[in-house]
Design a protein around this motif. Structure first.
Motif, mmCIF file in Angstrom:
data_model
loop_
_atom_site.group_PDB
_atom_site.id
_atom_site.type_symbol
_atom_site.label_atom_id
_atom_site.label_comp_id
_atom_site.label_asym_id
_atom_site.label_seq_id
_atom_site.Cartn_x
_atom_site.Cartn_y
_atom_site.Cartn_z
ATOM 1 N N ARG A 251 37.973 34.192 35.695
ATOM 2 C CA ARG A 251 36.950 34.110 36.480
ATOM 3 C C ARG A 251 37.330 33.890 37.897
ATOM 4 N NH1 ARG A 251 35.134 30.489 32.008
ATOM 5 N NH2 ARG A 251 33.323 31.579 30.896
ATOM 6 N N GLY A 252 38.843 34.061 38.103
ATOM 7 C CA GLY A 252 38.936 33.940 39.472
ATOM 8 C C GLY A 252 39.801 32.890 39.926
ATOM 9 N N ALA A 253 40.210 31.991 39.206
ATOM 10 C CA ALA A 253 40.595 30.702 39.457
ATOM 11 C C ALA A 253 42.238 31.145 39.580
ATOM 12 C CB ALA A 253 40.700 29.374 38.528
ATOM 13 N N ARG A 254 42.835 30.318 40.568
ATOM 14 C CA ARG A 254 44.427 30.638 40.782
ATOM 15 C C ARG A 254 45.206 29.926 39.532
ATOM 16 N NH1 ARG A 254 46.680 29.072 46.707
ATOM 17 N NH2 ARG A 254 44.989 30.767 46.986
ATOM 18 N N LYS A 255 46.139 30.868 39.169
ATOM 19 C CA LYS A 255 47.145 30.463 38.195
ATOM 20 C C LYS A 255 48.206 29.333 38.478
ATOM 21 C CE LYS A 255 50.524 32.564 34.895
ATOM 22 N NZ LYS A 255 51.686 31.619 35.198
ATOM 23 N N ARG A 256 48.040 28.244 37.742
ATOM 24 C CA ARG A 256 48.653 27.071 37.802
ATOM 25 C C ARG A 256 50.195 27.425 37.709
ATOM 26 N NH1 ARG A 256 48.127 21.128 34.783
ATOM 27 N NH2 ARG A 256 49.921 20.144 35.748
ATOM 28 N N PRO A 257 51.206 26.744 38.670
ATOM 29 C CA PRO A 257 52.371 27.178 38.647
ATOM 30 C C PRO A 257 53.134 26.693 37.560
ATOM 31 C CG PRO A 257 52.221 25.625 40.548
ATOM 32 C CD PRO A 257 50.760 26.298 39.947
ATOM 33 N N GLU A 258 54.216 27.232 36.671
ATOM 34 C CA GLU A 258 55.053 26.556 35.776
ATOM 35 C C GLU A 258 56.090 25.706 36.213
ATOM 36 O OE1 GLU A 258 54.477 29.926 35.857
ATOM 37 O OE2 GLU A 258 53.511 30.555 34.136
ATOM 38 N N ASP A 259 55.837 24.649 36.547
ATOM 39 C CA ASP A 259 56.700 23.516 37.048
ATOM 40 C C ASP A 259 56.990 22.422 36.049
ATOM 41 O OD1 ASP A 259 54.362 22.116 37.360
ATOM 42 O OD2 ASP A 259 54.383 22.426 39.374
ATOM 43 N N LEU A 260 57.611 21.474 36.154
ATOM 44 C CA LEU A 260 57.919 20.189 35.255
ATOM 45 C C LEU A 260 56.530 19.560 34.965
ATOM 46 C CD1 LEU A 260 61.345 18.804 36.268
ATOM 47 C CD2 LEU A 260 60.929 20.212 34.379
ATOM 48 N N ASP A 525 29.619 50.608 38.930
ATOM 49 C CA ASP A 525 28.499 50.378 39.910
ATOM 50 C C ASP A 525 28.912 50.187 41.422
ATOM 51 O OD1 ASP A 525 25.522 49.556 40.537
ATOM 52 O OD2 ASP A 525 26.434 48.206 41.341
ATOM 53 N N ARG A 526 29.999 49.259 41.609
ATOM 54 C CA ARG A 526 30.516 48.770 42.945
ATOM 55 C C ARG A 526 31.252 50.029 43.470
ATOM 56 N NH1 ARG A 526 26.904 47.055 43.859
ATOM 57 N NH2 ARG A 526 27.692 46.269 45.769
ATOM 58 N N LEU A 527 31.982 50.751 42.540
ATOM 59 C CA LEU A 527 32.755 51.876 43.116
ATOM 60 C C LEU A 527 31.650 53.090 43.417
ATOM 61 C CD1 LEU A 527 35.621 52.913 43.044
ATOM 62 C CD2 LEU A 527 35.263 53.928 40.880
ATOM 63 N N SER A 539 39.848 43.927 46.877
ATOM 64 C CA SER A 539 38.293 43.858 47.663
ATOM 65 C C SER A 539 37.298 44.446 46.549
ATOM 66 C CB SER A 539 38.178 44.748 48.872
ATOM 67 O OG SER A 539 39.055 43.962 49.857
ATOM 68 N N LEU A 540 37.715 45.524 45.855
ATOM 69 C CA LEU A 540 36.722 46.044 44.778
ATOM 70 C C LEU A 540 36.782 45.031 43.560
ATOM 71 C CD1 LEU A 540 34.938 48.242 43.678
ATOM 72 C CD2 LEU A 540 37.174 49.192 42.676
ATOM 73 N N LEU A 541 37.762 44.676 43.116
ATOM 74 C CA LEU A 541 37.757 43.479 42.077
ATOM 75 C C LEU A 541 37.003 42.166 42.538
ATOM 76 C CD1 LEU A 541 41.561 43.559 40.822
ATOM 77 C CD2 LEU A 541 39.524 44.451 39.784
ATOM 78 N N ALA A 542 37.147 41.705 43.725
ATOM 79 C CA ALA A 542 36.564 40.382 44.159
ATOM 80 C C ALA A 542 34.876 40.969 44.181
ATOM 81 C CB ALA A 542 36.828 40.271 45.483
ATOM 82 N N ASP A 543 34.590 42.065 44.606
ATOM 83 C CA ASP A 543 33.190 42.509 44.617
ATOM 84 C C ASP A 543 32.518 42.667 43.342
ATOM 85 O OD1 ASP A 543 30.827 43.351 45.813
ATOM 86 O OD2 ASP A 543 31.406 45.548 45.767
ATOM 87 N N ALA A 544 33.282 43.103 42.399
ATOM 88 C CA ALA A 544 33.061 43.090 40.955
ATOM 89 C C ALA A 544 32.745 41.971 40.437
ATOM 90 C CB ALA A 544 34.006 44.076 40.277
ATOM 91 N N LEU A 565 37.984 39.085 35.203
ATOM 92 C CA LEU A 565 39.022 39.834 36.226
ATOM 93 C C LEU A 565 39.724 40.849 35.134
ATOM 94 C CD1 LEU A 565 39.915 37.648 39.064
ATOM 95 C CD2 LEU A 565 38.698 39.615 39.352
ATOM 96 N N GLU A 566 40.210 40.201 34.252
ATOM 97 C CA GLU A 566 41.052 41.135 33.241
ATOM 98 C C GLU A 566 40.454 42.422 32.741
ATOM 99 O OE1 GLU A 566 44.122 40.571 31.931
ATOM 100 O OE2 GLU A 566 44.274 39.024 33.731
ATOM 101 N N LEU A 567 38.909 42.406 32.421
ATOM 102 C CA LEU A 567 38.235 43.527 31.988
ATOM 103 C C LEU A 567 38.140 44.450 33.231
ATOM 104 C CD1 LEU A 567 35.789 42.295 29.311
ATOM 105 C CD2 LEU A 567 38.049 43.089 29.129
ATOM 106 N N TYR A 568 37.936 43.824 34.537
ATOM 107 C CA TYR A 568 37.479 44.808 35.568
ATOM 108 C C TYR A 568 39.104 45.416 36.038
ATOM 109 C CZ TYR A 568 33.599 41.943 36.076
ATOM 110 O OH TYR A 568 32.119 41.188 36.188
ATOM 111 N N ARG A 569 39.940 44.967 35.767
ATOM 112 C CA ARG A 569 41.338 45.450 35.893
ATOM 113 C C ARG A 569 41.477 46.658 35.086
ATOM 114 N NH1 ARG A 569 43.311 39.908 37.143
ATOM 115 N NH2 ARG A 569 43.838 39.590 38.963
ATOM 116 N N THR A 570 41.324 46.425 33.986
ATOM 117 C CA THR A 570 41.524 47.552 33.093
ATOM 118 C C THR A 570 40.360 48.922 33.333
ATOM 119 O OG1 THR A 570 41.615 46.055 31.250
ATOM 120 C CG2 THR A 570 41.377 48.357 30.532
#
Length: 629
Positions: A251-260, A525-527, A539-544, A565-570
């Motif tokens: 849904r657009g959240a930032r991936k949490r870094p893999e740290d300790l 549709d956005r395209l 920009s297209l992915l954010a708009d979608a 976002l995963e499906l929009y990337r496909t």
């Protein structure tokens, strides 16, 4: 180490004390540095770069020090105990007959264990399962992002090989890694890696990556080279603590870094029971024999690698068992409302019959129609917060919580590959049923119309699913239609197609394809909105994503699971493949045609959905002659 038990803290501390800094490289790394062929390759590279041979050799040695792993007996034993502690949320279920057959291969060959990747826990499951059954030591490849302080040093002493993701500008690194893998295969070591490269974000297999596989191919090609048996390994879980984080990223959240801190938080989550984890062994094959077959067919080395990767993905899908969690999620996602126990069972029953007819494996040999089994899955999904159980009325009902559709879709998607061909077959039948009486037909008649539609849908979704070659795809589709009709469809009329669709059990196109087509619709549709303008991908992915969220609120898309976002990337990959992202002739017109194609596909899916409603108990079956008209 807040959040980890005293026992685990002690285990890490004791294991860390056994690390011997400066103790030298592992045996395979030393053997490689002493290998004359590797020395010649380093010299050739130094000459090509205009560098000093000693400097290139020193660079390769530093990379070997970074990636090389070994199996220390005591550390491996302690690590297995730590892995069991991390895996405490699950009971591990394996087919011992499959494992025994694999042990026979292990005695004579190096095994290339290509596994599906749904969880960070996968790296514990395979070594623990095989180690407990006295297999040859297995080296597991992992991303360098997981090479964390203390944990990374420990893991490398238990066979974990940490590799960098981006090596385009590091030719010496690539040469060293390829040569190191060749040395491991020459020593008949077992290698395990994720064919997807990283964890799936949707529940289904991601497209295969070729890096490790390419190096494995290099190791077995050439005179005198050892062979390796490629073994697809499916790992699937009833539920996963990680899914909530992955769906947030969708849904657009930032991936949490893999740290300790992440590791400790992840370990703390495993206190809560999540059911079972199932390890299933797919059909092994000789890598050298498969390469010989592909080269005999005229394929280049790169084409052969791509084909082998697809072979592995197909076999992984075939080995992945159906879980009760997946089937229950499918039923509730399709209904998109609260269901009673009887309604869930009524939805699951035709699916269970179909799965049995297709002889797909069921996890734990569970009975998908058993009331107690289904109730347990519903209750477990309720406890984990995916479903809400309402007990205040005349009988309990279950529904997916408002923000949990992507989580339910993740579990549903673990088995969606077994339903795709049937869903496409339904759309092919519908195309025939919709033919006008005076329509001009191709040389193959109405049947050819259906095959053409099936191939069109296959082409539309080829970045989403792993389809076999066209001839095999047509054969499998014939099998699906034979199950649906109870006979071979040799002479198919529009009326016969309409009748088959009306009486089909189950109807799957809307359950399987609509979420993906809805996502494609948003991006198309956005395209199209941009006319012939050049567009930045992000920009297209954010708009979608923004418009997808709007359309979800407006009920213009079927459910929240398509806002991803995963499906929009496909969908973006498909648009790029069709030349819709770069300037070209009639670009705006072609983008509009792309949108229209998806809209028409969704219209047909909606017809199947209406038929599914009509096919439910106590609902009259519509007049077949009017189904598609």
């Amino acid at each position: 180490m807040t959040g980890i038990s005293h026992q685990a803290r002690g285990l890490v501390a004791r294991a860390a004390e056994r690390l011997r800094p400066g103790s030298g490289l592992p045996r395979e790394a030393v053997e490689l540095l002493e290998d004359e062929a590797f020395a010649r390759e380093l010299a050739t590279m130094a000459e090509a770069q205009g560098s000093d041979v000693a400097a290139v050799r020193a660079e390769a040695t530093s990379y070997l020090d970074e990636m090389a792993a070994e199996h220390g007996d005591r550390i491996t034993e302690q690590w297995a105990r730590l892995g069991a502690w991390f895996m405490r949320a699950y009971d591990i279920v394996v087919d011992e007959e499959q494992i025994q057959r694999l042990r026979q291969l292990d005695r004579q060959h190096s095994l290339g264990l290509a596994f599906s990747h749904r969880s960070y826990l996968d790296g514990f499951v395979i070594p623990n399962v095989l180690g407990a059954r006295r297999f040859s030591p297995t080296f597991v490849f992992g991303g360098a992002n997981l090479n964390l302080p203390v944990f990374g040093a420990l893991a490398s002493r238990t066979g974990m090989i940490f590799i960098r993701r981006k090596t385009t500008d590091l030719p010496v690194y690539r040469l060293t890694l390829r040569s190191y893998i060749r040395q491991l295969v020459a020593n008949r070591s077992n290698l395990a890696w994720s064919i997807e490269g990283g964890r799936t974000r949707t529940g289904k297999l991601r497209p295969p990556v070729h890096g490790i596989l390419k190096y494995l191919v290099d190791a077995v090609e050439g005179p005198g080279s050892p062979d390796a048996q490629v073994v697809p390994i499916s790992i699937v879980y009833d539920q996963l603590h990680e899914v909530a984080g992955m769906t947030a990223e969708a849904r657009g959240a930032r991936k949490r870094p893999e740290d300790l801190r992440f590791v400790f938080s992840f370990a703390r989550l495993q206190r809560n029971r999540m059911g079972r984890a199932y390890l299933t062994v797919g059909e092994p094959f000789s890598l050298r024999e498969r390469l010989d077959e592909l080269h005999a067919d005229g394929l280049t080395s790169q084409q052969a690698i791509e084909r082998v990767a697809l072979d592995i993905s197909h076999r992984l899908n075939r080995a992945t068992p159906v879980t009760v969690t997946a089937i229950v999620s499918l039923a509730l996602l399709g209904a998109d409302r609260a269901l009673t126990m009887d309604e869930v069972l009524a939805t699951v029953e035709p699916l269970a019959v179909y799965i049995d007819e297709r002889e797909w494996p069921v996890a734990g040999a569970a009975n998908l129609q058993d009331r107690a089994t289904v109730r347990r899955a519903l209750q477990e999904l309720s406890v984990s917060g995916v479903l809400r159980q309402h007990d205040g009325g005349t009988e309990p009902v279950w529904t997916i919580l408002e923000d949990q559709h992507l989580v339910a879709a993740f579990y549903r998607n673990t088995v969606i590959h077994i339903l795709v061909d049937r869903a496409i077959g339904e759309l092919a039948l519908l195309t025939v049923a919709e033919l006008d009486a005076d329509a001009e037909l191709p040389p193959g008649g109405t049947a050819q119309v259906g095959w053409d539609e099936a191939k069109r849908i296959r082409d539309l979704l080829k970045f989403e699913f792993f389809f076999p070659a066209r001839a095999q795809f047509e054969q499998e589709l014939r099998t699906e239609l034979r199950i649906l009709a109870g006979e071979d469809l040799l002479d198919l009329t529009s009326e016969r197609a309409a009748d088959l669709l009306a009486r089909a059990r189950p109807h799957l196109a809307h359950l399987v394809l609509r979420p993906f087509l809805d996502a494609y619709l948003v991006l198309a549709d956005r395209l199209a909105e941009q006319g012939d303008a050049q567009i930045d991908d992000e920009s297209l992915l954010a708009d979608a994503l923004a418009v997808g969220q709007q359309w979800q609120l407006q009920r213009k898309v079927g459910s929240a699971e398509s806002v991803s976002l995963e499906l929009y990337r496909t969908a973006l990959a498909l648009a790029r493949h069709r030349g819709l992202l770069e300037p070209g002739p009639e670009l705006a017109t072609r983008r509009e045609a792309f949108l229209a194609e998806i809209q028409d596909s969704l219209r047909r899916v909606a017809v199947i959905a209406d038929l599914a409603v009509a096919a439910q108990p106590h609902v009259a079956v519509p007049d077949p002659s009017k189904v598609a008209r």
